[in-house]
Design a protein around this motif. Structure first.
Motif, PDB file in Angstrom:
ATOM      1  N   LYS A 196      20.955 -17.322  24.101  1.00 55.73           N
ATOM      2  CA  LYS A 196      19.578 -17.462  24.571  1.00 55.73           C
ATOM      3  C   LYS A 196      18.997 -18.847  24.305  1.00 55.73           C
ATOM      4  CE  LYS A 196      19.354 -13.192  25.944  1.00 55.73           C
ATOM      5  NZ  LYS A 196      18.469 -12.229  25.273  1.00 55.73           N
ATOM      6  N   GLU A 197      19.633 -19.633  23.422  1.00 58.19           N
ATOM      7  CA  GLU A 197      19.138 -20.976  23.111  1.00 58.19           C
ATOM      8  C   GLU A 197      19.776 -22.053  23.989  1.00 58.19           C
ATOM      9  OE1 GLU A 197      16.654 -21.468  20.869  1.00 58.19           O
ATOM     10  OE2 GLU A 197      16.642 -19.279  20.736  1.00 58.19           O
ATOM     11  N   LEU A 198      20.686 -21.658  24.870  1.00 56.78           N
ATOM     12  CA  LEU A 198      21.450 -22.624  25.647  1.00 56.78           C
ATOM     13  C   LEU A 198      20.536 -23.455  26.553  1.00 56.78           C
ATOM     14  CD1 LEU A 198      24.458 -23.353  25.908  1.00 56.78           C
ATOM     15  CD2 LEU A 198      24.538 -21.936  27.967  1.00 56.78           C
ATOM     16  N   GLN A 199      20.685 -24.773  26.460  1.00 56.46           N
ATOM     17  CA  GLN A 199      19.903 -25.706  27.271  1.00 56.46           C
ATOM     18  C   GLN A 199      20.763 -26.467  28.272  1.00 56.46           C
ATOM     19  OE1 GLN A 199      17.836 -28.288  24.547  1.00 56.46           O
ATOM     20  NE2 GLN A 199      16.890 -26.607  23.429  1.00 56.46           N
ATOM     21  N   ILE A 200      22.030 -26.719  27.929  1.00 57.19           N
ATOM     22  CA  ILE A 200      22.924 -27.482  28.796  1.00 57.19           C
ATOM     23  C   ILE A 200      24.222 -26.704  28.978  1.00 57.19           C
ATOM     24  CG2 ILE A 200      24.197 -29.639  29.089  1.00 57.19           C
ATOM     25  CD1 ILE A 200      22.112 -30.991  27.308  1.00 57.19           C
ATOM     26  N   LEU A 201      24.587 -26.449  30.235  1.00 59.46           N
ATOM     27  CA  LEU A 201      25.831 -25.750  30.553  1.00 59.46           C
ATOM     28  C   LEU A 201      26.558 -26.553  31.619  1.00 59.46           C
ATOM     29  CD1 LEU A 201      27.775 -23.371  30.437  1.00 59.46           C
ATOM     30  CD2 LEU A 201      26.301 -22.161  32.062  1.00 59.46           C
ATOM     31  N   SER A 202      27.720 -27.106  31.252  1.00 56.58           N
ATOM     32  CA  SER A 202      28.499 -27.925  32.176  1.00 56.58           C
ATOM     33  C   SER A 202      29.904 -27.352  32.291  1.00 56.58           C
ATOM     34  CB  SER A 202      28.552 -29.381  31.700  1.00 56.58           C
ATOM     35  OG  SER A 202      29.294 -30.174  32.595  1.00 56.58           O
ATOM     36  N   LEU A 203      30.186 -26.768  33.449  1.00 55.78           N
ATOM     37  CA  LEU A 203      31.499 -26.169  33.720  1.00 55.78           C
ATOM     38  C   LEU A 203      32.152 -26.806  34.937  1.00 55.78           C
ATOM     39  CD1 LEU A 203      30.490 -22.404  33.284  1.00 55.78           C
ATOM     40  CD2 LEU A 203      31.473 -23.921  31.562  1.00 55.78           C
ATOM     41  N   SER A 204      31.644 -27.925  35.396  1.00 55.54           N
ATOM     42  CA  SER A 204      32.114 -28.546  36.634  1.00 55.54           C
ATOM     43  C   SER A 204      33.575 -28.973  36.548  1.00 55.54           C
ATOM     44  CB  SER A 204      31.260 -29.766  36.965  1.00 55.54           C
ATOM     45  OG  SER A 204      29.919 -29.400  37.226  1.00 55.54           O
ATOM     46  N   SER A 205      34.203 -29.077  37.727  1.00 55.72           N
ATOM     47  CA  SER A 205      35.562 -29.606  37.876  1.00 55.72           C
ATOM     48  C   SER A 205      36.574 -28.836  37.047  1.00 55.72           C
ATOM     49  CB  SER A 205      35.588 -31.107  37.515  1.00 55.72           C
ATOM     50  OG  SER A 205      34.740 -31.834  38.374  1.00 55.72           O
ATOM     51  N   ASN A 206      36.655 -27.539  37.337  1.00 54.73           N
ATOM     52  CA  ASN A 206      37.689 -26.671  36.800  1.00 54.73           C
ATOM     53  C   ASN A 206      38.254 -25.847  37.948  1.00 54.73           C
ATOM     54  OD1 ASN A 206      38.004 -26.700  33.687  1.00 54.73           O
ATOM     55  ND2 ASN A 206      35.797 -26.857  33.972  1.00 54.73           N
ATOM     56  N   GLN A 207      38.826 -24.695  37.637  1.00 51.20           N
ATOM     57  CA  GLN A 207      39.339 -23.787  38.663  1.00 51.20           C
ATOM     58  C   GLN A 207      38.727 -22.402  38.475  1.00 51.20           C
ATOM     59  OE1 GLN A 207      43.639 -24.043  38.316  1.00 51.20           O
ATOM     60  NE2 GLN A 207      43.602 -26.275  38.416  1.00 51.20           N
ATOM     61  N   LEU A 208      37.474 -22.409  38.036  1.00 48.51           N
ATOM     62  CA  LEU A 208      36.777 -21.152  37.802  1.00 48.51           C
ATOM     63  C   LEU A 208      36.464 -20.467  39.132  1.00 48.51           C
ATOM     64  CD1 LEU A 208      34.396 -22.476  35.008  1.00 48.51           C
ATOM     65  CD2 LEU A 208      36.440 -21.076  34.702  1.00 48.51           C
ATOM     66  N   GLU A 209      36.368 -19.160  39.101  1.00 48.99           N
ATOM     67  CA  GLU A 209      36.238 -18.411  40.346  1.00 48.99           C
ATOM     68  C   GLU A 209      35.292 -17.235  40.167  1.00 48.99           C
ATOM     69  OE1 GLU A 209      40.254 -17.253  41.043  1.00 48.99           O
ATOM     70  OE2 GLU A 209      40.244 -15.683  39.503  1.00 48.99           O
ATOM     71  N   GLY A 210      35.164 -16.468  41.241  1.00 47.89           N
ATOM     72  CA  GLY A 210      34.295 -15.297  41.211  1.00 47.89           C
ATOM     73  C   GLY A 210      32.854 -15.659  41.457  1.00 47.89           C
ATOM     74  N   SER A 211      32.003 -14.687  41.332  1.00 40.30           N
ATOM     75  CA  SER A 211      30.573 -14.892  41.540  1.00 40.30           C
ATOM     76  C   SER A 211      29.882 -15.184  40.213  1.00 40.30           C
ATOM     77  CB  SER A 211      29.953 -13.649  42.188  1.00 40.30           C
ATOM     78  OG  SER A 211      30.193 -12.500  41.383  1.00 40.30           O
ATOM     79  N   LEU A 212      28.708 -15.746  40.311  1.00 37.16           N
ATOM     80  CA  LEU A 212      27.928 -15.986  39.099  1.00 37.16           C
ATOM     81  C   LEU A 212      27.353 -14.665  38.597  1.00 37.16           C
ATOM     82  CD1 LEU A 212      25.886 -19.215  39.961  1.00 37.16           C
ATOM     83  CD2 LEU A 212      28.079 -19.013  38.784  1.00 37.16           C
ATOM     84  N   PRO A 213      27.440 -14.401  37.302  1.00 37.98           N
ATOM     85  CA  PRO A 213      26.866 -13.146  36.791  1.00 37.98           C
ATOM     86  C   PRO A 213      25.344 -13.144  36.939  1.00 37.98           C
ATOM     87  CG  PRO A 213      27.560 -14.572  34.985  1.00 37.98           C
ATOM     88  CD  PRO A 213      28.060 -15.216  36.228  1.00 37.98           C
ATOM     89  N   VAL A 214      24.803 -12.016  37.312  1.00 40.19           N
ATOM     90  CA  VAL A 214      23.344 -11.923  37.469  1.00 40.19           C
ATOM     91  C   VAL A 214      22.652 -12.134  36.134  1.00 40.19           C
ATOM     92  CG1 VAL A 214      23.499 -10.400  39.478  1.00 40.19           C
ATOM     93  CG2 VAL A 214      23.420  -9.406  37.174  1.00 40.19           C
ATOM     94  N   GLU A 215      23.385 -11.912  35.044  1.00 42.48           N
ATOM     95  CA  GLU A 215      22.809 -12.117  33.711  1.00 42.48           C
ATOM     96  C   GLU A 215      22.486 -13.580  33.430  1.00 42.48           C
ATOM     97  OE1 GLU A 215      25.262  -8.382  33.659  1.00 42.48           O
ATOM     98  OE2 GLU A 215      25.520 -10.448  34.370  1.00 42.48           O
ATOM     99  N   ILE A 216      22.875 -14.466  34.341  1.00 41.97           N
ATOM    100  CA  ILE A 216      22.590 -15.879  34.152  1.00 41.97           C
ATOM    101  C   ILE A 216      21.091 -16.104  34.013  1.00 41.97           C
ATOM    102  CG2 ILE A 216      22.272 -16.671  36.541  1.00 41.97           C
ATOM    103  CD1 ILE A 216      24.666 -18.330  34.076  1.00 41.97           C
ATOM    104  N   GLY A 217      20.314 -15.198  34.563  1.00 45.73           N
ATOM    105  CA  GLY A 217      18.861 -15.292  34.454  1.00 45.73           C
ATOM    106  C   GLY A 217      18.346 -15.120  33.043  1.00 45.73           C
ATOM    107  N   ASN A 218      19.212 -14.636  32.119  1.00 42.86           N
ATOM    108  CA  ASN A 218      18.791 -14.472  30.725  1.00 42.86           C
ATOM    109  C   ASN A 218      18.716 -15.800  29.975  1.00 42.86           C
ATOM    110  OD1 ASN A 218      18.813 -11.726  31.187  1.00 42.86           O
ATOM    111  ND2 ASN A 218      20.831 -11.402  30.278  1.00 42.86           N
TER     112      ASN A 218
END
Length: 622
Positions: free
Chosen positions: A266-288
């Protein structure tokens, strides 16, 4: 007569205090000797800090960069940050036994770390960042029991991370970024209870991310970007990181989905996952993640729609999801995120229109949505955002006329990409008010009307692309105007069949930085001005498929950087200038379909007897 009792008292005082005085004298001399050894190992002192200040005639504790303890008057801190010192580190530094801070960041020390530094048992802060040190990261670093901060970033350390670092019971900050460290990330990294920051980016680390077996309530930042990490992000990793504020896993080879447990941070301010091979949809929980400010997931294989719950990220400032397979609408979901400064959703499959409410984003500086399927008109609202510097909407399905007053409220606009759409109407004269504009791309549309002869008022222009439209210019006055743009590098107005007239001699006064000149498939007549030979930076000239007459000017032979010359399908006569043989970088020469004299010399460049068979799109997104 002297008092015998007084003399006895003086003798007793001298007897008991002389050893203490002698001890202090010898220990401060030890510190002085260690520092003078460092001075002797410095071969270049650009600011003359050590040369002029570190002198035996001055107390050690008064030397620049040196601090001493109040009680023992021993050297407790050595801070020579940013002096640009060149040299090696002497083993004598290990004699600074009271040292708690050693800060030699931003210098040019090279070689290895001397093992004698392991004697600095009081050391709490150790920084050799931004130097040229090499060799293995020494295992003896694990024998510094008080160490809280270890900064070895931006050096040439190699091999693997020593397991002995796991023996540092008080370590809070570990920075090993920008080295040549290989191997896997040791499991102890996520078993150090006091760790607050760990940065290992820009190395050659491989293998998977180790699991987090226990709660790390102090850990706030993890930066593992720019490595060769593989595998999935551990599913339960974020069950134990309640204080995490920054997570950088970008530029690796990670696969799989985003763990739902991430949304517990819940304290997360910066999330950088760019330039990988991640897949699927974004979890709706991202709104948390209600405190999220930076959200980078570009260059992956994500799909589906952006969850509606993104509207809960009210502190979001920077959202990058470029180069994925996202679908659905995007702008309708983010126009209420009023702190947004940058949006990059280019190269996806987004649809929908640009809503008029986009001007809710009063702080927006960059809007990049090129290479999608966004349709409808370009609303005036997008040009009401005075803070915006980049608008990229190229390669979409946009249609309709551009607002005639679109350029009146864009004092900060630097780049505008609208190419590859279905836009109609006249050239928007108001864009000339965007005085900071450096890149203007309106290519491959249906824009008509005259190219303004005042286009050169945009004095900061570097790239101008108007190709493949229905634009006109009877006297080509805009070319003379563009001589005001002294930084112009790329100029393209080809495939505008209603442009007529002659190339003015002033073309030779265009920017000395001009590298590419596209003017094919217009209706240009007259001769090629000899002044074109003044443009010494030209790499490419395309003025084929026009009505040019006369001879090929020999001055083209002065263009020593020229690689591509396309003059096919004109009415050029005479011989091919021998000066072209001096163009050593010329790789493509197109002269076909001109009534030129036969080529006599076998030493001349091979004449390409065909036109360009395949055009390369020049529409730009950024």
């Amino acid at each position: 007569m002297a008092n015998p009792f007084f003399n006895l008292a003086l003798l007793i005082i001298f007897h008991f205090f002389m050893p203490t005085f002698s001890t202090k004298l010898s220990t401060i001399l030890t510190d002085q000797s260690a520092l003078l050894a460092l001075k002797d190992h410095v071969i270049h002192d650009p600011q003359n800090v050590l040369e002029t200040n570190w002198s035996v005639s001055t107390p050690v504790c008064n030397w620049i960069g040196v601090s001493c303890g109040y009680k023992h008057r021993r050297v407790t801190a050595l801070d020579l940050t940013g002096f640009g010192l060149v040299g090696t580190l002497p083993p004598h530094l290990g004699n600074l036994s009271f040292l708690s801070l050693l800060h030699l960041t931003d210098n040019c020390f090279h070689g290895r770390l001397p093992v004698q530094l392991s004697k600095l048992r009081r050391l709490k802060y150790l920084s050799f960042g931004n130097n040229s040190l090499s060799g293995e990261i020494p295992s003896w670093l694990g024998s510094l029991p008080e160490l809280r901060s270890l900064f070895l970033y931006h050096n040439n350390f190699n091999s693997s991370i020593p397991l002995s670092l796991g023996y540092l019971p008080k370590l809070e900050k570990l920075s090993l970024e920008e080295n040549q460290i290989s191997g896997s990330i040791p499991s102890f990294i996520f078993n150090m209870s006091w760790l607050q920051i760990i940065t290992l980016k820009n190395n050659m680390l491989s293998g998977s991310i180790p699991s987090v077996p226990r709660d790390l309530v102090s850990l706030e930042r993890i930066d593992l970007g720019f490595n060769n990490l593989t595998g999935h992000i551990p599913r339960d990793m974020f069950d134990h990181l309640p204080s995490l504020k920054g997570l950088y896993l970008n530029c690796n080879l990670l696969s799989g989905r985003i763990p739902i447990s991430l949304c517990k941070c819940k304290e997360l301010q910066i999330l950088s996952l760019s330039s990988n091979q991640l897949e699927g949809s974004l979890p709706v929980e991202i709104g948390n993640l209600s405190k999220l400010q930076i959200f980078h997931i570009g260059h992956n294989q994500f799909e589906g729609e952006i969850p509606h719950q993104i509207v809960n990220l009210t502190l979001l400032e920077d959202f990058i999801c470029t180069h994925n397979n996202f679908t659905g609408e995007i702008l309708e979901k983010i126009t209420n995120l009023t702190l947004l400064r940058s949006i990059d959703g280019s190269y996806n499959n987004f649809t929908g229109t640009i809503p008029g409410q986009i001007d809710n984003l009063k702080k927006l500086e960059q809007l990049r949505l090129g290479a999608n399927n966004i349709d409808g008109p370009v609303p005036l609202a997008i040009f009401n955002i005075s803070t915006i510097s980049i608008i990229s909407l190229a390669l979409n399905q946009l249609s309709g006329r551009l607002p005639s007053n679109m350029g009146l409220w864009l004092p900060n606009l630097e780049e505008l990409y609208l190419g590859g759409n279905h836009l109609t109407g006249s050239f928007p004269m108001s864009i000339l008010n965007a005085s900071h504009l450096a890149i203007l791309d309106m290519s491959v549309n249906y824009i008509s009307g005259s190219i303004p002869d005042t286009l050169g008022n945009l004095r900061n222009l570097k790239k101008l692309n108007l190709e493949t439209n229905n634009l006109t210019s009877s006297g080509m006055g805009f070319l003379s105007s563009l001589t005001n743009c002294r930084g112009l590098e790329n100029l393209a107005f080809d495939d505008n069949p209603f442009i007529t007239g002659k190339l003015p001699r002033s073309v030779g006064n265009l920017s000395g930085s001009l590298e590419q000149f596209y003017a094919s498939e217009c209706n240009i007549s007259g001769s090629i001005p000899s002044e074109i030979g003044n443009l010494s930076s030209l790499i490419l000239i395309e003025i084929g498929e026009n009505e040019l007459t006369g001879t090929i000017p020999s001055t083209i032979g002065r263009l020593k950087n020229l690689q591509h010359l396309y003059l096919s399908y004109n009415k050029l006569e005479g011989s091919v200038p021998s000066e072209l043989c001096l163009l050593n970088k010329l790789a493509f020469l197109f002269l076909s379909c001109n009534p030129l004299d036969p080529v006599q010399s076998q030493n001349r460049p091979e004449m390409v007897t065909r036109g360009i068979s395949e055009s390369n799109p020049k529409v730009q997104l950024r």
